[in-house]
Design an enzyme around this catalytic site. Structure first.
Site: not given
Length: 412
Positions: A90, A354
């Protein structure tokens, strides 16, 4: 009178940013290279330069094949520049940006384009490329800490490890479910003014708490969704900015640091540590030290709220409050408009979305707009210093400090 920008030493500057709207996967019939063409084209247009002036291109993504970075960048031009494919979970987008900054600060290049994108599938994230076999997963050690203390359930593994961190925080510090939900309510409220956000609906704390449980105490509206999207940032040197007359546009990268897991991450056997609070704390410490600034100097923050608990843990890691006080901090209103800081004016990961490879660069896009005074209805009044925090399990934490520099008159 001629106006020039005063630069201090060997620095890197954000000269242009762009992004697509973040969307639920499969909403549009487009490919990842279509996203990059849009985001990259916007960033180049924002900087007022052509792709032919770009000297290097780091590209971040997690779920596409090798050299997907080239396939995406080729939509902007076929100039033969080096393209680097970056994958850091991430924290991938901020890692691509860090490479761009290092190229410029090191004097290797004057103009670098950092790209990040992701085309995902619907549903919760699984374990990634390992296909579900956690014994071979890069995060097996992290999940092992979780399993030893909390067991391993059938819920999505990332939600489980962060949910278990939330349980520990509640048990140790008295943090409440309402305080966790206040993070989601704040970020959904912020995203209502962001045309790039995946969600623009406003919810109360009670509605957040009443949404579908994912892994106790986390509910759906406290969890970031899977998303499609791309973001881009043009990073330039002092001489490039001066030569192209970009003084009114640039935002300085004052300091940046990346940390990875240390012994502290695993020694306590706590999910609070294994999901990254020690990494984030150390990255922030290094940035403050290099910048000669502290959290008290920051006006606006974009941080990695993959789950509501991670926003609370990051408050503590950044020094916004002492350990255990983050629930009270968000409940007090200190992290929204009218408070001490505005955290995630974009809506954050929870509401903006995201797409893993794009997230870190999208944070920089939001901060750049904020520091230029271009954020519209979500503008933080008087914002001059911004902080971005991007983290990935496995692990990496990147903290970036940005400052708005304004042109000054000669002889002033």
């Amino acid at each position: 009178m001629e106006r020039v920008l005063i630069f201090r030493g060997m620095k890197a500057y954000i000269a242009g940013v762009g992004m697509t709207r973040f969307e639920k996967p499969e909403t549009r019939d487009w490919q990842y290279w279509d996203m990059v063409r849009e985001a990259g084209g916007k960033a180049l247009g924002d900087a007022g330069i052509a792709y032919t002036e770009v000297e290097q291109v780091p590209v971040g993504y997690c779920f596409q094949a090798s050299t997907a970075g080239q396939r995406a960048a080729y939509e902007l031009g076929l100039t033969g520049v080096p393209v680097y494919n970056v994958n850091n979970n991430c924290a991938t987008g901020s890692t691509a940006l860090m490479l761009a900054r290092q190229f410029v600060e090191g004097g290797i290049s004057d103009c670098v384009l950092a790209l990040g994108f992701e085309k995902m599938t619907r549903g919760s994230l699984g374990s990634g490329a390992d296909g579900g076999d956690f014994r071979s997963s890069p995060v097996a050690r992290h999940y092992g800490v979780m399993a030893a203390r909390h067991g391993f359930e059938a819920t999505p593994p990332t939600a489980q490890i962060f949910g278990d961190a939330a349980r520990e925080h509640m048990e140790k510090y008295g943090t409440t479910e309402a305080q966790l939900a206040a993070v989601g309510a704040k970020n959904h409220r912020h995203s209502a003014h962001n045309p790039y956000a995946q969600f623009q609906d406003v919810y109360t704390v009670d509605e957040i708490l009443a949404s579908r449980p994912v892994h106790r105490p986390l509910t759906k509206l406290q969890c970031s969704p899977t998303s499609d999207g791309a973001a881009a940032a043009v990073v330039v040197s002092e001489r490039f900015a001066q030569r192209h007359g970009l003084g009114d546009r640039v935002v300085e990268i004052v300091a940046q640091a990346m940390t990875t897991d240390t012994e502290e991450s695993f020694a306590s056997g706590s999910c609070i540590d294994v999901v990254g609070r020690p990494m984030s704390r150390e990255a922030a410490r290094r940035v403050y030290e290099r910048a000669g600034l502290g959290i008290e100097d920051v006006d606006v923050v974009e941080l990695h709220d993959c789950f509501s608990i991670n926003e609370l843990l990051t408050y503590e890691a950044l020094g916004m409050c002492v350990a255990g006080e983050s629930g009270k901090l968000v409940e007090s209103g200190a992290t929204t408009y009218g408070g001490r800081w505005v955290v995630n004016p974009s809506g954050g990961l929870i509401s903006k979305g995201h797409p893993l490879g794009a997230t870190g660069i999208a944070q920089i896009a939001e901060l750049t707009w904020q520091l230029r005074g271009e954020a519209g209805a979500r503008q933080v009044p008087g914002a001059r210093v911004g902080l971005a925090h991007n983290i990935g399990l496995g692990g990496a934490a990147v903290v970036t400090l940005l400052r708005a520099d304004r042109p000054v008159a000669l002889g002033a």
